[in-house]
Design a protein around this motif. Structure first.
Motif, mmCIF file in Angstrom:
data_model
loop_
_atom_site.group_PDB
_atom_site.id
_atom_site.type_symbol
_atom_site.label_atom_id
_atom_site.label_comp_id
_atom_site.label_asym_id
_atom_site.label_seq_id
_atom_site.Cartn_x
_atom_site.Cartn_y
_atom_site.Cartn_z
ATOM 1 N N THR A 2 0.837 -1.190 0.000
ATOM 2 C CA THR A 2 0.000 0.000 0.000
ATOM 3 C C THR A 2 0.880 1.251 0.000
ATOM 4 O O THR A 2 2.072 1.191 0.369
ATOM 5 C CB THR A 2 -0.891 0.032 1.244
ATOM 6 O OG1 THR A 2 -0.050 0.197 2.412
ATOM 7 C CG2 THR A 2 -1.693 -1.264 1.373
ATOM 8 N N GLU A 4 0.874 3.560 2.090
ATOM 9 C CA GLU A 4 1.310 3.777 3.464
ATOM 10 C C GLU A 4 2.510 2.896 3.808
ATOM 11 O O GLU A 4 3.458 3.336 4.470
ATOM 12 C CB GLU A 4 0.161 3.501 4.435
ATOM 13 C CG GLU A 4 -0.992 4.478 4.356
ATOM 14 C CD GLU A 4 -1.859 4.280 3.115
ATOM 15 O OE1 GLU A 4 -2.565 5.242 2.735
ATOM 16 O OE2 GLU A 4 -1.841 3.165 2.522
ATOM 17 N N GLU A 5 2.468 1.634 3.361
ATOM 18 C CA GLU A 5 3.592 0.726 3.607
ATOM 19 C C GLU A 5 4.848 1.187 2.878
ATOM 20 O O GLU A 5 5.956 1.112 3.419
ATOM 21 C CB GLU A 5 3.215 -0.693 3.182
ATOM 22 C CG GLU A 5 2.171 -1.341 4.082
ATOM 23 C CD GLU A 5 1.663 -2.649 3.522
ATOM 24 O OE1 GLU A 5 1.341 -3.542 4.330
ATOM 25 O OE2 GLU A 5 1.570 -2.779 2.276
#
Length: 263
Positions: A2, A4-5
């Motif tokens: 993602t 965010e990751e």
């Protein structure tokens, strides 16, 4: 992964039509790299869709990448990203080599014949940063770009797949000199010795790379991959083998062109 990751390990990934852009996004440490970043890059490489025909790799801010984040050499275990290179010493030689092989996958995907990879280099490209740029098919740089293979200054060797493309770009003797001395190679020299394709003013580099990307994607589908496959390894093949691969590739292209014309 993602967004965010990816952000957690200092990366951004964007796809706009046939062009994907991977950005090293740790400008506060000159986009220094970590094992966690390398593992994420390998994951990105495996997930690039077939529709992408150009991949641009860049650094956020004034520098491409200053190389290895020195915190991963901290014996106290305070490594950025949580994985210490020094932890490799606790395992066997085979385990160490296997882990380095996993790190290398964050670089080798850029040689995939499905797309052409372009390194957009500003400022420093040092050590792992230099090797990431070398992993790309094309390097386009700003006039303030500086390359250095710093590993020898640390008692190490380049191990992130940079040695082969460096020799291919500048020849054995110059590659040895660059690696052994750990000196800086500035933009004008990089262009002169074949390390970089072109150098541009800081305010012109983005447009130059965009033009290159649009030119590359303007070809018929599969032309880039066929051409890249032909050129990769050409120096290691016999003339007869290269002639055969050219014939086979051209037969496929004639068929594709005829089909596109309704033939």
């Amino acid at each position: 992964m993602t967004p965010e990751e990816l952000s957690a390990v200092g990366l951004r990934y964007e796809v706009e039509g046939p062009v994907a852009t991977i950005t090293l996004s740790r400008p506060e440490v000159r986009n220094a790299q970590t094992p966690a970043m390398w593992r994420a890059l390998a994951g990105l490489g495996a997930a690039i869709p077939d529709e992408v025909r150009v991949v641009v790799v860049q650094g956020e801010g004034e520098h491409f990448s200053s190389g290895l984040d020195r915190s991963v050499l901290d014996p106290r275990g305070n490594a950025a990203g949580g994985e210490s290179v020094l932890a490799l010493l606790a395992g066997s030689d085979e385990a160490m080599a296997d882990t380095i092989g996993e790190y290398q996958e964050g670089f080798t995907f850029l040689r995939d014949s499905r797309f052409v990879s372009v390194a957009k280099v500003r400022g420093y490209a040092v050590g792992a940063g230099f090797q990431l740029a070398l992993s790309c098919d094309v390097r386009m740089v700003s006039t303030d770009a500086r390359f250095s293979m710093k590993e020898s200054a640390l008692g190490l060797v380049p191990d992130l797949t940079g040695t082969k493309p460096l020799v291919e770009a500048v020849g054995y003797s110059r590659a040895l000199e660059i690696c052994a001395t750990a000196r800086m190679v500035e933009a004008d020299e990089a262009v002169r010795i074949g390390l970089a394709l072109s150098a541009h003013g800081a305010d012109e580099l983005d447009e130059a790379v965009n033009r290159m990307a649009q030119t590359l994607v303007g070809t018929m589908p599969d032309v880039l991959s066929e051409t890249k496959t032909l050129l990769q390894g050409a120096a290691d093949r016999s003339l007869d083998d290269q002639r055969r691969l050219e014939r086979e590739a051209q037969t496929r292209r004639f068929r594709a062109v005829a089909a596109a014309m309704g033939g």
